[in-house]
Motif scaffolding. Structure first.
Motif, short mmCIF file in Angstrom:
data_model
loop_
_atom_site.label_atom_id
_atom_site.label_comp_id
_atom_site.label_asym_id
_atom_site.label_seq_id
_atom_site.Cartn_x
_atom_site.Cartn_y
_atom_site.Cartn_z
N UNK A 179 0.25 -12.83 29.12
CA UNK A 179 0.51 -14.15 28.56
C UNK A 179 -0.07 -14.27 27.17
N UNK A 180 -0.81 -13.25 26.74
CA UNK A 180 -1.42 -13.27 25.42
C UNK A 180 -2.75 -14.00 25.44
N UNK A 181 -3.16 -14.46 24.26
CA UNK A 181 -4.40 -15.22 24.17
C UNK A 181 -5.63 -14.36 24.39
N UNK A 182 -6.68 -14.99 24.96
CA UNK A 182 -7.98 -14.34 25.08
C UNK A 182 -7.93 -13.08 25.92
N UNK A 183 -7.14 -13.08 26.99
CA UNK A 183 -7.07 -11.90 27.87
C UNK A 183 -6.55 -10.69 27.10
N UNK A 184 -5.51 -10.87 26.30
CA UNK A 184 -4.98 -9.75 25.53
C UNK A 184 -5.96 -9.33 24.46
N UNK A 185 -6.64 -10.27 23.83
CA UNK A 185 -7.64 -9.93 22.82
C UNK A 185 -8.76 -9.10 23.43
N UNK A 186 -9.20 -9.45 24.64
CA UNK A 186 -10.25 -8.68 25.31
C UNK A 186 -9.79 -7.26 25.60
N UNK A 187 -8.54 -7.13 26.04
CA UNK A 187 -7.99 -5.80 26.27
C UNK A 187 -7.94 -5.00 24.96
N UNK A 188 -7.44 -5.61 23.89
CA UNK A 188 -7.32 -4.91 22.62
C UNK A 188 -8.68 -4.41 22.14
N UNK A 189 -9.69 -5.25 22.24
CA UNK A 189 -11.03 -4.85 21.82
C UNK A 189 -11.57 -3.72 22.68
N UNK A 190 -11.33 -3.80 23.98
CA UNK A 190 -11.90 -2.79 24.89
C UNK A 190 -11.26 -1.43 24.70
N UNK A 191 -9.94 -1.38 24.45
CA UNK A 191 -9.28 -0.09 24.31
C UNK A 191 -9.65 0.55 22.98
N UNK A 192 -9.84 -0.25 21.93
CA UNK A 192 -10.31 0.31 20.65
C UNK A 192 -11.72 0.88 20.82
#
Length: 284
Positions: A82-95
């Protein structure tokens, strides 16, 4: 035996461009849970599909890491797509996973007597890049305690950064193409997920999100850009679908590669790596 309503089968194939080996392929697919293609699935399934950018160093390795992380996170977090904070957390963690992986890779190169050259260090400092398509499919109207039940409908969600595409078909007719709707929309510089991009909000903002519902008989296809562009450009999409449906198992990889090479020889398909995931919703 009566077929239960709307159970799901999944298969995927990944093939290198003409002139490359399977080990050199920069497309990557991870489907979870990891079952054989003929396994009847009743639970939530997720997929990560990546197309590594050839111009960047270690693109195939980043594509593999990113596709697995996306599938794993989507399985754990229903709200991820759905995007938002959950996707941001994923993006940060995979980087965050990239630098430890790169340090281990560097050590292994030294141990093998092949330390990184100066120009490799320069290229690696720029990061690796890939497109990303993530999909989650959930059964609806099934009790959590009824493990033997199958869902009459399934809900899917998708997130795409770049031009790897999802196609939803009903009665073998295309009802949705995401995020690219026509062959003319494919460009030479798609949005990419960088291994060193720590601006998670920017990545989440550039990602597109959608969703829908599948009924028995529906199909989802996930494709990297070369095959997706071919599918959207063919004059007879029904015939193209019939050709695609010939390949439904890992044992079909050799025939799939031959078919792709035939399209390339006829200049109908760009010579690029290809990944495809096929999700069939079967039942009554």
């Amino acid at each position: 035996m009566t077929q239960p309503p709307s159970c799901v089968y999944v298969t995927h194939l990944v093939a290198p461009k003409y002139g490359s080996t399977q080990a050199e392929c920069e497309d990557a697919v991870v489907v979870l849970p990891d079952h054989p293609h003929d396994h009847m699935l009743r639970e939530t399934i997720t997929a990560g599909v990546c197309d590594g950018a050839t111009e960047s160093a270690l693109a195939k390795d980043w594509a593999r890491l990113l596709s697995r992380a996306a599938a794993e996170h989507a399985l754990e977090r229903p709200d991820l797509l759905a995007g938002g904070a959950a996707f941001e957390e994923f993006a940060a963690s995979v980087v965050d996973q990239w630098q430890p992986w790169l340090e281990q890779y560097t050590k292994e190169r030294v141990a093998d007597g092949r330390p990184l050259k100066w120009y490799e260090h320069t290229k690696l400092a720029e990061g690796a890049y890939a497109t990303l398509l993530t999909v989650r499919v959930d059964p609806e109207n099934v009790s959590e305690t009824d493990a033997e039940a199958c869902s009459p409908t399934w809900r899917w969600q998708a997130a795409a950064l770049g031009d790897s595409c999802l196609f939803h078909l009903r009665n073998d007719q295309l009802v949705e193409a995401f995020p690219v709707g026509s062959a003319e929309e494919f460009g030479t510089v798609p949005d990419l997920f960088g291994s060193r991009n720590r601006d998670a909000a920017l990545l989440a903002g550039r990602t597109r999100y959608t969703g829908g519902r599948c009924l028995p008989g529906d199909r989802l296809f996930l494709m990297t850009d070369a095959l997706a562009a071919w599918f959207l450009s063919v004059p007879d999409q029904a015939e193209a679908l019939r050709e695609l449906l010939e390949f439904s198992a890992p044992d079909d990889l050799g025939a799939f590669v031959d078919w792709l090479n035939g399209l390339r020889e006829r200049q109908q398909l760009r010579n690029d790596d290809v990944a495809v995931v096929r999700i069939d919703f079967e039942g009554r």
